[in-house]
Design a protein around this motif. Structure first.
Motif, mmCIF file in Angstrom:
data_model
loop_
_atom_site.group_PDB
_atom_site.id
_atom_site.type_symbol
_atom_site.label_atom_id
_atom_site.label_comp_id
_atom_site.label_asym_id
_atom_site.label_seq_id
_atom_site.Cartn_x
_atom_site.Cartn_y
_atom_site.Cartn_z
ATOM 1 N N LEU A 194 35.993 55.223 50.686
ATOM 2 C CA LEU A 194 37.364 55.702 50.538
ATOM 3 C C LEU A 194 37.471 56.721 49.415
ATOM 4 N N LEU A 195 36.838 56.454 48.292
ATOM 5 C CA LEU A 195 36.855 57.411 47.191
ATOM 6 C C LEU A 195 36.159 58.710 47.577
ATOM 7 N N PHE A 196 35.057 58.596 48.332
ATOM 8 C CA PHE A 196 34.383 59.803 48.806
ATOM 9 C C PHE A 196 35.305 60.630 49.697
ATOM 10 N N MET A 197 36.018 59.968 50.607
ATOM 11 C CA MET A 197 36.902 60.687 51.519
ATOM 12 C C MET A 197 38.050 61.350 50.780
ATOM 13 N N LEU A 198 38.689 60.637 49.860
ATOM 14 C CA LEU A 198 39.816 61.208 49.129
ATOM 15 C C LEU A 198 39.388 62.382 48.259
ATOM 16 N N GLY A 199 38.225 62.264 47.598
ATOM 17 C CA GLY A 199 37.731 63.381 46.797
ATOM 18 C C GLY A 199 37.401 64.593 47.646
ATOM 19 N N SER A 200 36.770 64.379 48.797
ATOM 20 C CA SER A 200 36.437 65.496 49.680
ATOM 21 C C SER A 200 37.691 66.154 50.229
ATOM 22 N N LEU A 201 38.698 65.363 50.600
ATOM 23 C CA LEU A 201 39.949 65.929 51.107
ATOM 24 C C LEU A 201 40.647 66.767 50.050
ATOM 25 N N ALA A 248 27.039 78.150 51.635
ATOM 26 C CA ALA A 248 27.967 77.270 52.355
ATOM 27 C C ALA A 248 27.406 76.783 53.694
ATOM 28 N N PRO A 249 26.818 77.643 54.555
ATOM 29 C CA PRO A 249 26.272 77.111 55.816
ATOM 30 C C PRO A 249 25.140 76.115 55.606
ATOM 31 N N PHE A 250 24.244 76.368 54.650
ATOM 32 C CA PHE A 250 23.135 75.441 54.410
ATOM 33 C C PHE A 250 23.646 74.127 53.836
ATOM 34 N N ALA A 251 24.624 74.209 52.921
ATOM 35 C CA ALA A 251 25.194 72.977 52.376
ATOM 36 C C ALA A 251 25.925 72.181 53.454
ATOM 37 N N THR A 252 26.620 72.891 54.358
ATOM 38 C CA THR A 252 27.313 72.207 55.445
ATOM 39 C C THR A 252 26.320 71.542 56.388
ATOM 40 N N PHE A 253 25.199 72.197 56.659
ATOM 41 C CA PHE A 253 24.170 71.583 57.503
ATOM 42 C C PHE A 253 23.627 70.312 56.852
ATOM 43 N N TYR A 254 23.413 70.354 55.552
ATOM 44 C CA TYR A 254 22.932 69.164 54.858
ATOM 45 C C TYR A 254 23.970 68.050 54.902
ATOM 46 N N VAL A 255 25.248 68.414 54.753
ATOM 47 C CA VAL A 255 26.310 67.408 54.808
ATOM 48 C C VAL A 255 26.343 66.750 56.184
ATOM 49 N N SER A 269 23.882 66.516 58.468
ATOM 50 C CA SER A 269 22.679 65.713 58.724
ATOM 51 C C SER A 269 22.710 64.403 57.942
ATOM 52 N N THR A 270 23.125 64.449 56.693
ATOM 53 C CA THR A 270 23.203 63.209 55.910
ATOM 54 C C THR A 270 24.346 62.311 56.383
ATOM 55 N N PHE A 271 25.425 62.924 56.862
ATOM 56 C CA PHE A 271 26.540 62.126 57.373
ATOM 57 C C PHE A 271 26.129 61.377 58.641
ATOM 58 N N LEU A 272 25.416 62.055 59.527
ATOM 59 C CA LEU A 272 24.969 61.387 60.754
ATOM 60 C C LEU A 272 23.919 60.319 60.465
ATOM 61 N N GLN A 273 23.246 60.429 59.341
ATOM 62 C CA GLN A 273 22.302 59.396 58.928
ATOM 63 C C GLN A 273 22.973 58.332 58.061
ATOM 64 N N LEU A 274 24.330 58.347 58.027
ATOM 65 C CA LEU A 274 25.148 57.338 57.340
ATOM 66 C C LEU A 274 24.968 57.357 55.832
ATOM 67 N N SER A 275 24.581 58.510 55.281
ATOM 68 C CA SER A 275 24.494 58.662 53.831
ATOM 69 C C SER A 275 25.760 59.370 53.360
ATOM 70 N N TYR A 276 26.865 58.605 53.299
ATOM 71 C CA TYR A 276 28.168 59.198 53.017
ATOM 72 C C TYR A 276 28.290 59.696 51.576
ATOM 73 N N GLY A 277 27.633 59.027 50.635
ATOM 74 C CA GLY A 277 27.734 59.447 49.237
ATOM 75 C C GLY A 277 27.150 60.826 49.012
ATOM 76 N N ALA A 278 25.962 61.087 49.564
ATOM 77 C CA ALA A 278 25.337 62.400 49.416
ATOM 78 C C ALA A 278 26.163 63.478 50.105
ATOM 79 N N ALA A 332 29.441 63.499 50.652
ATOM 80 C CA ALA A 332 30.649 63.763 49.874
ATOM 81 C C ALA A 332 30.341 64.537 48.605
ATOM 82 N N LEU A 333 29.243 64.206 47.934
ATOM 83 C CA LEU A 333 28.893 64.893 46.694
ATOM 84 C C LEU A 333 28.606 66.367 46.941
#
Length: 597
Positions: A445-452, A543-550, A552-561, A563-564
């Motif tokens: 939840l904190l990750f989502m609110l910070g990202s939003l 930005a595109p490379f960072a978005t790709f990393y976000v 790939s890590t999101f689909l691997q359920l690494s939400y903290g990485a 969001a950071l």
């Protein structure tokens, strides 16, 4: 003469510009790049031995490209037509067109088709690429024709919607917001009908799934791209309504015709606007009598208001800076929020609790359209807060005052965030509700609110930057919202490709490299071409490379990485746009003050 002189002029002058050929080449090249990326992913994950494997690849890629083209067609058709008509109204040139001998149909249809010409050219430029995919197998020519028909009908409906709303409303933000809200309601209507799926038919002997395809453009394009293995006639077995996507094509074309007929009948009733209409004789006599009445020259003409130290922020918060009809926008957004909240509540009550840190819960899916719509509305509000000032001539008055760049920029930003508070707070509130029902852990939840929070700040600053950089309002709105749509569409396409071609995410970086480099170059061309800086270049390329990393890590359920990286990347991008806006304010706006003399 084709649909009046407005469209004829656009048809004659558009081929003279190199931008038409460049956009066509970039669009077709981007679609071909997606095909090559998908091929590299598939070739790196599994061998291709038979013609059946090749035909399955062709069908999968065709099903990937068709929704991408539909999203581009709907988004940019509505955006370009709404922005073009709104610009004519802001600059009061629409009143001059109304005084010519053009008929209502020539004015309405000509302006709409002229604004959609670029989109129509891009749609037809992709037809040869789709025909080449048919050579791979798995895709038939009737499938391609159905996809083109659905795309053209949806684009015509979206363009007619944007044109009609722009002719009706007075403020640019009202036009863009109502157009975005209407498109979202269109999509949600199909999903709502699909949610009513039962064994019994709804009407005319047709079940809910077919009705959803006939209503929703997204479901219609998936149905049109799917292979038609058997003939399933609808609505009494009419042969020309053999597929649900055909029903959508006819319905969307009828919707476009109805909207244009409405605009043709009422264009001179809606325009000129109430502020631009001449006063009647009674109003003139009353004003003369009021001015002739004795009054105290030292008394204020009415109730006075105390202005804050920052008059920009005071005007954004304490006045109707975007028109009183902005209340309609808020009511429509609240209606969409209520629909999404009801869907979330239904899922929370029926589905079992997911383990913390597990797969993405189903309750979060209704949040996606709400979050996307909120980002688009915040961006539209930010860019029109600058373009409206420029078109009305108020920006020139601000530039000769002693207001500092910080007061102007931060006044606009805080005013935008305040006026868009519903679009920012309500999606976060639904995230809290999911956390309360234990669908989201406290950490996520904190990750989502910070990202939003960071994403809302980024889209607001993106709108202000585009409004300052581009002197043409249509270009500023197109670059701002187009950049946001490009980012959102890129995220959706990337996620769908990763899920469709199951492979190791780390090994897909090379496959997406060319796509990400092209996206970075496009971002820098849009954001830093007029006022280039090394920081904007780094933000655009990273930005595109960072978005790709976000992703790939999101689909691997690494939400903290995920969001950071999101917070760091788009926080840095916000700073790269904010700092030049403040310290190079005179360069960006062409400001000349008394201190420069």
């Amino acid at each position: 003469m084709l649909v009046g002189p407005v469209f004829t002029r656009e048809l004659a002058t558009a081929p003279r510009s190199w931008r038409l050929y460049l956009s066509r080449a970039i669009y077709t090249g981007a679609l071909f790049g997606l095909v090559c990326t998908a091929w590299l992913i598939l070739f790196g994950s599994q061998p291709i031995r038979t013609l059946g494997d090749l035909s399955r690849f062709g069908a999968a890629v065709f099903a990937l490209l068709a929704p991408v083209q539909l999203a581009m067609a709907i988004g940019f058709s509505a955006l370009l037509t709404a922005a073009a008509v709104a610009q004519e109204k802001d600059r009061r040139t629409l009143d001059l067109l109304l005084m010519t001998r053009m008929t209502n149909s020539e004015l309405v249809l000509g302006k709409m088709l002229a604004s959609m010409l670029t989109v129509l050219v891009l749609i037809f430029s992709a037809v040869p690429l789709f025909m080449l995919l048919a050579l791979l197998g798995g895709v038939s020519h009737p499938q391609i024709l159905r996809v083109i028909g659905v795309t053209l009908a949806a684009a015509a409906a979206a363009g007619s919607l944007g044109s009609t709303i722009a002719l009706w409303r007075e403020k640019t933000f009202q036009t863009l917001a109502m157009t975005a809200l209407a498109l979202m309601l269109w999509l949600l209507a199909g999903e709502g009908i699909a949610a009513l799926a039962t064994d019994e038919p709804l009407a005319l002997g047709v079940d809910a799934s077919h009705w959803a395809i006939a209503v929703s453009p997204l479901r219609a394009i998936f149905a049109a791209a799917a292979p038609r293995t058997e003939f399933t006639p609808m609505f009494g077995g009419a042969p020309w309504l053999g597929a649900s996507s055909d029903v959508f094509t006819i319905a969307a074309a009828g919707m476009a015709a109805a909207l244009n007929v409405l605009a043709i009948l009422l264009v001179r009733v809606w325009n000129p606007t109430r502020e631009a209409r001449p006063q009647t004789a009674d109003e003139t006599h009353s004003e003369i009598a009021e001015s002739a009445a004795p009054r105290d020259v030292h008394a204020a003409p009415g109730r006075t208001k105390e202005v804050w130290d920052n008059p920009i922020l005071w005007r954004e918060i304490c006045t109707w800076a975007y028109g009183k009809k902005v209340v309609v926008v808020r009511i429509a957004y609240l209606a969409i929020f209520a629909a999404c909240a009801w869907a979330v509540y239904g899922i929370l009550k029926t589905d079992p609790v997911n383990a913390a840190g597990g797969a993405l819960p189903d309750a979060s899916r209704p949040l996606v359209p709400l979050l996307v719509l909120g980002l688009v509305l915040v961006n539209a509000l930010a860019v029109t807060s600058i373009t409206n000032e420029r078109d009305s001539g108020a920006l020139d008055l601000l530039l000769v005052t002693d207001l500092t760049p910080k007061e102007i920029i931060f006044g606009k930003l805080w005013g935008v965030l305040f006026n868009a508070k519903e679009m920012i707070v309500l999606p976060a509130l639904l995230c809290v509700v999911c956390w309360w029902y234990e669908r989201i852990s406290t950490e996520n939840l904190l990750f989502m609110l910070g990202s939003l929070a960071v994403l809302n700040a980024f889209v607001a600053m993106l709108g202000v930057h585009s409004g300052m950089t581009y002197p043409n309002s249509r270009s500023a709105v197109g670059v701002s919202i187009g950049t946001l749509l490009f980012l959102l569409l890129g995220v959706a396409v990337c996620m769908r490709m990763m899920v469709a071609f199951q492979a190791n995410f780390e090994n897909q970086l090379l496959s997406f490299a060319a796509f990400m480099l092209g996206g970075g170059a496009g971002l820098f061309f849009a954001l830093g071409r007029r006022n280039p800086s090394p920081a904007i270049w780094w933000a655009s390329m990273l930005a595109p490379f960072a978005t790709f990393y976000v992703i790939s890590t999101f689909l691997q359920l690494s939400y903290g990485a995920a969001a950071l990286v999101t917070i760091l990347m788009y926080g840095f991008a916000t700073a790269t746009l904010l700092i030049p806006a403040i310290f190079e304010f005179d360069v960006a706006t062409g400001r000349t003050t008394a201190r420069d003399v």
